[in-house]
Design a protein around this motif. Structure first.
Motif, PDB file in Angstrom:
ATOM      1  N   VAL A  78      -1.470   6.777   1.375  1.00 41.90           N
ATOM      2  CA  VAL A  78      -2.084   7.574   0.309  1.00 41.90           C
ATOM      3  C   VAL A  78      -2.011   6.841  -1.022  1.00 41.90           C
ATOM      4  N   PHE A  79      -0.874   6.207  -1.293  1.00 40.35           N
ATOM      5  CA  PHE A  79      -0.715   5.502  -2.556  1.00 40.35           C
ATOM      6  C   PHE A  79      -1.741   4.379  -2.678  1.00 40.35           C
ATOM      7  N   GLN A  80      -1.983   3.648  -1.578  1.00 41.41           N
ATOM      8  CA  GLN A  80      -2.971   2.583  -1.611  1.00 41.41           C
ATOM      9  C   GLN A  80      -4.386   3.137  -1.736  1.00 41.41           C
ATOM     10  N   LEU A  81      -4.665   4.223  -1.035  1.00 42.77           N
ATOM     11  CA  LEU A  81      -5.996   4.825  -1.119  1.00 42.77           C
ATOM     12  C   LEU A  81      -6.271   5.350  -2.525  1.00 42.77           C
ATOM     13  N   HIS A 116     -10.354   0.053  11.085  1.00 45.44           N
ATOM     14  CA  HIS A 116      -9.656  -1.233  10.943  1.00 45.44           C
ATOM     15  C   HIS A 116      -8.909  -1.275   9.613  1.00 45.44           C
ATOM     16  N   TYR A 117      -9.562  -0.850   8.557  1.00 46.26           N
ATOM     17  CA  TYR A 117      -8.962  -0.872   7.226  1.00 46.26           C
ATOM     18  C   TYR A 117      -7.714   0.008   7.181  1.00 46.26           C
ATOM     19  N   LEU A 118      -7.799   1.214   7.732  1.00 47.63           N
ATOM     20  CA  LEU A 118      -6.659   2.121   7.706  1.00 47.63           C
ATOM     21  C   LEU A 118      -5.509   1.606   8.568  1.00 47.63           C
ATOM     22  N   ASP A 119      -5.830   0.955   9.671  1.00 45.05           N
ATOM     23  CA  ASP A 119      -4.787   0.347  10.511  1.00 45.05           C
ATOM     24  C   ASP A 119      -4.070  -0.772   9.753  1.00 45.05           C
ATOM     25  N   VAL A 120      -4.837  -1.567   9.016  1.00 43.54           N
ATOM     26  CA  VAL A 120      -4.246  -2.637   8.212  1.00 43.54           C
ATOM     27  C   VAL A 120      -3.320  -2.045   7.150  1.00 43.54           C
ATOM     28  N   LEU A 121      -3.761  -0.988   6.483  1.00 38.61           N
ATOM     29  CA  LEU A 121      -2.931  -0.352   5.459  1.00 38.61           C
ATOM     30  C   LEU A 121      -1.633   0.182   6.057  1.00 38.61           C
ATOM     31  N   ALA A 122      -1.726   0.776   7.235  1.00 35.05           N
ATOM     32  CA  ALA A 122      -0.524   1.312   7.875  1.00 35.05           C
ATOM     33  C   ALA A 122       0.494   0.206   8.125  1.00 35.05           C
ATOM     34  N   ASP A 123       0.017  -0.952   8.569  1.00 33.61           N
ATOM     35  CA  ASP A 123       0.928  -2.062   8.870  1.00 33.61           C
ATOM     36  C   ASP A 123       1.381  -2.784   7.600  1.00 33.61           C
ATOM     37  N   LYS A 124       0.445  -3.098   6.715  1.00 35.72           N
ATOM     38  CA  LYS A 124       0.772  -3.904   5.537  1.00 35.72           C
ATOM     39  C   LYS A 124       1.529  -3.115   4.467  1.00 35.72           C
ATOM     40  N   THR A 125       1.172  -1.856   4.290  1.00 37.29           N
ATOM     41  CA  THR A 125       1.742  -1.067   3.210  1.00 37.29           C
ATOM     42  C   THR A 125       2.622   0.062   3.726  1.00 37.29           C
ATOM     43  N   GLY A 126       2.088   0.845   4.646  1.00 39.08           N
ATOM     44  CA  GLY A 126       2.818   2.016   5.126  1.00 39.08           C
ATOM     45  C   GLY A 126       4.129   1.690   5.804  1.00 39.08           C
ATOM     46  N   SER A 127       4.180   0.577   6.543  1.00 40.00           N
ATOM     47  CA  SER A 127       5.381   0.268   7.328  1.00 40.00           C
ATOM     48  C   SER A 127       6.596   0.039   6.444  1.00 40.00           C
ATOM     49  N   LEU A 128       6.439  -0.711   5.354  1.00 38.75           N
ATOM     50  CA  LEU A 128       7.572  -1.017   4.489  1.00 38.75           C
ATOM     51  C   LEU A 128       7.990   0.201   3.673  1.00 38.75           C
ATOM     52  N   ILE A 129       7.033   1.020   3.272  1.00 35.92           N
ATOM     53  CA  ILE A 129       7.370   2.237   2.547  1.00 35.92           C
ATOM     54  C   ILE A 129       8.063   3.229   3.476  1.00 35.92           C
ATOM     55  N   ALA A 130       7.614   3.298   4.733  1.00 36.45           N
ATOM     56  CA  ALA A 130       8.306   4.136   5.715  1.00 36.45           C
ATOM     57  C   ALA A 130       9.735   3.649   5.932  1.00 36.45           C
TER      58      ALA A 130
END
Length: 337
Positions: free
Chosen positions: A222-225, A178-192
């Motif tokens: 990765v940056f958030q982790l 769940h946490y990694l899915d949230v990061l992908a949407d909240k952080t990864g999507s805009l950086i992508a």
């Protein structure tokens, strides 16, 4: 020097000797973007201008504009004005989301300064976030409908990630997944999206855009982790150690530690569920976390994902822009080591 320029310089150092002309152009573009960010936040009244420029003036990593710039330089003849506009859209969208995040998190500080909701109130913070997003929308409309669509789709993912974080995992859902899915949407999507915007300005093909999308999302996570690790491990990052730990914010190391069934971890698990407002309790929790195998496991995961991000760059044309993007993977690993 701007934080974004520092990151770009770090990327240049890690990539080896990049052409001086390339690094000079990166710096020049980032300087222009920073100047234009302040201009984009100017409103019809002094009050709105002050509130809108509040978080921008506090600074930041400017990681998203940097990715726009580096990806755009995959083509030597990319238009500087389009690069600047694309970067403004990404950073304004990001800053707008921060105003909303601070309201939801009841934040007191943002980048070392009082958050907008703390300085004024929640209503002002929410409306200023909306104002900045409107500015981003106005700028993206000048780039073309394909840019508008990507920004809208990205913002939808960002909001859904925030909702998923707010509601928490569904019954039976794995906490780490769940946490990694949230990061992908909240952080990864805009950086992508930032990497894709740069590639679109450069005029690269679909295969290269897909590679930038995969790279951007992975390096964003990765940056958030790596920040997760810094919250526990670092005394020199500029962030007070244990800030997330004290607030009960899930992070990669704590979620990995929670999977432990070792009886000797009973005290740590109890602290992770406890009120850590006491400095003594926080110090004990930090000490136990720093010595826990979860930290080693978390570092391995950061390294693994950084290498995944690097591998996604394979389809891109060789050159200084690709080298700098690859070097960011090393930079992320080194900051959390």
């Amino acid at each position: 020097m701007l934080a974004a320029v520092s990151l770009a310089s770090q990327a240049a150092d890690l990539a080896g000797e990049l052409p001086e002309e390339f690094t000079a152009r990166v710096t020049r573009l980032l300087d222009r973007i920073e100047e234009r960010l302040g201009e984009a936040a100017v409103a019809e009244t002094d009050f709105v201008t002050e509130a809108a420029q509040h978080s921008i003036r506090a600074g930041g990593k400017r990681f998203r504009p940097m990715l726009v710039v580096l990806a755009s330089l995959l083509a030597a003849d990319s238009d500087d004005e389009s690069v600047v506009r694309a970067a403004l859209v990404m950073e304004l969208t990001h800053v707008a989301s921060l105003y909303h995040d601070d309201v939801m998190d009841e934040a007191q500080l943002r980048r070392g300064a009082p958050s907008a909701n703390q300085r004024w109130d929640n209503t002002v913070a929410i409306l200023v976030g909306d104002f900045l997003f409107s500015r981003a929308s106005s700028i993206v409309a000048t780039l073309g409908t394909e840019y508008v669509t990507l920004q809208a789709d990205t913002f939808a993912r960002l909001v859904q990630g925030q909702i998923a974080e707010t509601r928490g995992p569904r019954e039976g859902e794995d906490l780490l997944e769940h946490y990694l899915d949230v990061l992908a949407d909240k952080t990864g999507s805009l950086i992508a999206a930032s990497a894709i915007f740069g590639g679109m300005v450069a005029g690269v093909g679909q295969a290269e855009l897909d590679a930038l999308a995969a790279y951007g999302e992975e390096i964003g996570i990765v940056f958030q982790l790596s920040d997760d690790l810094l919250d526990i491990a670092s005394d020199t990052s500029g962030k007070t150690p244990g800030t997330d730990l004290r607030a009960g914010v899930p992070t990669l190391p704590t979620l990995l530690a929670r999977r432990s069934t070792d009886p000797s971890d009973a005290r740590l698990l109890a602290l992770l569920d406890a009120d850590l407002s006491s400095d003594a309790d926080l110090a004990e929790a930090l000490g136990l976390m720093r010595a826990h195998p979860a930290m080693t496991e978390a570092r391995r995961e950061v390294n693994r994902r950084a290498e995944v991000a690097r591998a996604h760059l394979a389809p891109l044309p060789d050159g200084p822009a690709k080298d700098a993007l690859a070097a960011l993977c090393d930079g992320v690993i080194s900051r959390s080591s």
